[in-house]
Design a protein around this motif. Structure first.
Motif, short mmCIF file in Angstrom:
data_model
loop_
_atom_site.label_atom_id
_atom_site.label_comp_id
_atom_site.label_asym_id
_atom_site.label_seq_id
_atom_site.Cartn_x
_atom_site.Cartn_y
_atom_site.Cartn_z
N THR A 12 0.82 -1.21 0.00
CA THR A 12 0.00 0.00 0.00
C THR A 12 0.85 1.26 0.00
OG1 THR A 12 -1.69 -1.21 1.25
CG2 THR A 12 -1.88 1.18 1.19
N PHE A 13 1.87 1.29 0.87
CA PHE A 13 2.73 2.47 0.97
C PHE A 13 4.19 2.08 0.84
CE2 PHE A 13 -1.04 4.05 3.27
CZ PHE A 13 -1.21 5.28 2.64
N PRO A 32 2.46 6.65 -1.61
CA PRO A 32 1.74 5.48 -2.13
C PRO A 32 2.67 4.62 -3.00
CG PRO A 32 0.43 7.48 -2.41
CD PRO A 32 1.79 7.92 -1.98
N ALA A 354 -3.95 -0.35 -2.35
CA ALA A 354 -3.59 1.06 -2.20
C ALA A 354 -4.53 1.95 -2.99
CB ALA A 354 -2.14 1.28 -2.67
N TRP A 355 -5.07 1.39 -4.08
CA TRP A 355 -5.98 2.17 -4.92
C TRP A 355 -7.09 1.27 -5.42
CZ3 TRP A 355 -5.13 7.36 -5.51
CH2 TRP A 355 -6.03 8.06 -6.32
N TYR A 361 -10.98 6.89 2.16
CA TYR A 361 -9.92 7.65 1.51
C TYR A 361 -10.47 8.56 0.41
CZ TYR A 361 -6.19 4.90 3.74
OH TYR A 361 -5.34 4.31 4.63
#
Length: 678
Positions: A12-13, A32, A354-355, A361
């Motif tokens: 994710t990061f 990200p 993450a997206w 978010y």
């Protein structure tokens, strides 16, 4: 002034830590991750942290990074198409495996799917006995014909795994030479060269994994190294390994194959190494490490030293190289909350990633996640999440969880809290057996929590486990990056023993391994890792048994069979509560571990900013109760905070439930203790 950079690439990061080489002071950042171009996220994060600090690239003296690139390549099976050369008569080596089912009572167990398709396996008419007698010599022309067929069909890399090659690797070497004559650019992974240990299936799997991942990892490292050099970094580049150490990045093709299997579990391993170092500085030596990110929770049970295993798994594939023993649970901050057809509330293992990520978010995600449950329960501060860099949409979180609440017939807050409780129960169910297997009472351990979501969940898990305390490092959201930065140079070497061992064989083999380990160390950029320690290991079993115990021979103990038998007996009693008596021992493998510690200091807690405290509401036991929000940079050492409270920081959020008290120690760690343990 000199500085050091540590990077950890997560799902994710991507986390970046810049450390002052003299004081140990840290500057951290999170960006990200980029699944398509992971090096791009690394470069973006490095640029940001250098710009924020006003540091020029020329001032960086050391760079190390952990990555999930190799692991994800295996899990997604997105690497090279691999052809496999095996001894004639063993074409089903990977399909048969160990004939063990992960769940023997599951009637719907899926069939194992090897990384190498059946059509890409070629049998070679060669045979060497375990004693070294050549029954059938290798024909190089046969090898070349087989590889021509494979390449013509689209194979991009070749693995070679012949019977008894761990003891007699000559045929594998000859096959590799024959292939190189005709296909000099084709990656060739020989099992005995990578890891010369018995167990044909596991050794062949190492070669296949290396061939599958090596090319992609090599391209990634070359791209990353080129981008960092272009940015202005001229320092040595290092990559973290599954064994909790680091090694210099070597872009030669053969070294990429070894790095491919040595780094498969590098991210979780560096986190454990970093957690142990920070906890030890705080006087904690027995712990459960808890690394909770966006997709999973990685836990390790530590009883004074890093726990290692030679029985790790990468998805459905065994990994016999020594690696930090980490247990993974598919319940991270982005794990999706759902109700199954039977009406049971579930968390994970599927992740929103993450997206678009969690609904809160505001990136278009609509599925409810554990992070959305945290928001609804008030365990995160919407006004100060990730230092304000990630806006939190509370309404979106509530809307995402509403269908779950309706399906369960619960109120929204009650459903969110129930999802958090399910995640806690999943972690509890995984950790209790792990501790029981080691004869460890969880009440005697400290829970060390890190990762972006770990500090949110930690006190709730500690309550379930009855652990004595929770320790949350000063920068928990970037601890894996700090672990990559501060861990030791480490190498593991192995040599098989194919006969009943004698004293002179023990001494000679360990001396040879020691010489190889020291040569490896001298070939590394080792100036910042001056303190070398060597450990002798042996894999030993009782005569007639087939399961070994790893036995370490302490410094100063002579390399004799009698000393090894005494050490094995002590470990056997500790593991099985049974005295082996006078039974004979069977030594299968000898090992050497070289570890060279670094010299990065730990910074002490600096003067805090003015404290900022606001009223806040949290959900506990189905009720909304009054609490407080504190900003972590504003909490001075010695401060006590009574739960319920939320402590926000740039890299994570800490939830302190009712009945817990949080204090800040001299290193900036948060120490949480329940009233029963206060």
């Amino acid at each position: 002034m000199s500085y050091r950079l540590g990077v950890d690439v997560g799902g994710t990061f991507t986390d970046v830590v810049l450390a002052d080489a003299v004081t140990g002071e840290l500057v951290t950042d999170k960006v990200p991750s980029d699944a398509e171009q992971p090096a791009r996220a690394v470069l973006h994060g490095v640029r940001r942290v250098l710009d924020r600090s006003g540091i020029s690239p020329e001032q960086i003296e050391y760079f190390s990074h952990g990555q999930t690139f190799a692991l994800n390549t295996v899990l997604q099976r997105s690497g090279a198409r691999v052809g496999l050369l095996v001894t004639r008569g063993f074409p089903d080596l990977l399909s048969i495996g160990r004939l063990r089912l992960d769940d023997p009572i599951d009637l719907f167990t899926a069939e194992r799917t090897p990384l190498v398709a059946e059509a890409d396996v070629r049998e070679i008419s060669e045979r060497v006995t375990v004693g070294g007698v050549v029954v059938r010599a290798l024909d190089p022309d046969e090898v070349r014909r087989a590889v021509r067929e494979l390449v013509a069909s689209g194979v991009e890399a070749v693995a070679v795994a012949f019977l008894h090659a761990h003891l007699h690797p000559e045929h594998e070497r000859a096959a590799a030479s024959a292939i190189a004559e005709e296909f000099p650019e084709l990656p060739v992974a020989c099992s005995a060269q990578l890891w010369p240990e018995e167990k044909e299936y596991e050794r062949a799997t190492v070669a296949v994994l290396a061939a599958h991942v090596g090319g992609a990892l090599g391209a990634y490292l070359a791209q990353l190294a080129g981008a960092l050099r272009e940015l202005g970094l001229s320092c040595p580049l290092h990559i973290t390994k599954s064994n909790g150490g680091v090694a210099a990045v070597d872009e030669r093709p053969g070294e990429n194959l070894l790095a491919a299997v040595e780094t498969l579990l590098s991210g979780p391993a560096s986190g454990v190494a970093g957690a142990i170092r920070l906890a030890a500085a705080a006087g904690v030596h027995r712990m459960i490490t808890m690394d909770m990110g966006g997709t999973s929770v990685d836990c390790a049970v530590v009883d004074g030293a890093i726990p290692y295993s030679t029985q790790s798994r990468i998805g459905e594939f065994p990994l016999i190289l020594p690696s930090v023993e980490v247990s993974s649970i598919g319940a991270g901050g982005s794990s999706v909350i759902r109700v199954d057809p039977a009406g049971v509330l579930k968390v994970g293992p599927r992740s929103a990633g993450a997206w678009p990520g969690p609904a809160c978010y505001g990136r278009g995600g609509t599925e409810p996640t554990l992070t959305d449950a945290y928001v609804v329960c008030g365990y995160l501060d919407p006004e100060d999440f990730a230092a304000g860099t990630v806006p939190i949409d509370v309404a979106a979180a509530r809307a995402a969880l509403e269908p779950v609440a309706n399906r369960l017939g619960l109120g929204l807050e009650e459903a969110a809290e129930s999802a958090v409780s399910v995640a806690t129960a999943m972690m509890h169910a995984q950790l209790v057996p792990l501790c029981a297997q080691r004869g460890i009472d969880t009440a005697d351990l400290v829970l060390v929590a890190y990762g972006g979501a770990g500090p949110v969940q930690a006190a709730l898990l500690a309550r379930a486990l009855h652990t004595a305390e929770v320790l949350i490092p000063a920068s928990p959201g970037t601890l894996c990056a700090l672990g990559a930065l501060s861990t030791e140079l480490r190498a593991d070497l192995v040599a098989p023993i194919g006969w009943r061992v004698a004293d002179e064989v023990l001494a000679r083999t360990w001396e040879e391994l020691t010489a190889k380990a020291r040569a490896w160390y001298l070939a590394q950029e080792h100036t910042l890792h001056p303190d070398v320690q060597l450990t002798r290991w042996a894999d030993v079993q009782l005569d007639g048994q087939s399961f070994t115990l790893p036995v370490a021979l302490a410094d100063g103990v002579p390399a004799t069979v009698a000393a090894l038998r005494e050490a094995f007996a002590a470990d056997y009693r500790r593991a099985y509560a049974v005295d082996p008596g006078d039974a004979g021992i069977d030594v299968r493998t000898l090992r050497i571990t070289l570890a060279a510690a670094g010299n990065l200091p730990l910074a002490r807690r600096q003067t805090a900013e003015p404290a900022q405290v606001r009223p806040h509401l949290v959900v506990e036991n189905g009720r909304v109760v009054k609490g407080e929000v504190h900003r972590r940079p504003g909490i001075a050492a010695g401060t006590e905070i009574q739960g319920p409270a939320v402590i926000s920081a740039p890299d994570t959020t800490v939830f302190v439930p009712s009945g817990f008290r949080a204090t800040v120690d001299g290193l900036g760690n948060l120490r949480l203790r329940g009233e029963a343990n206060a």
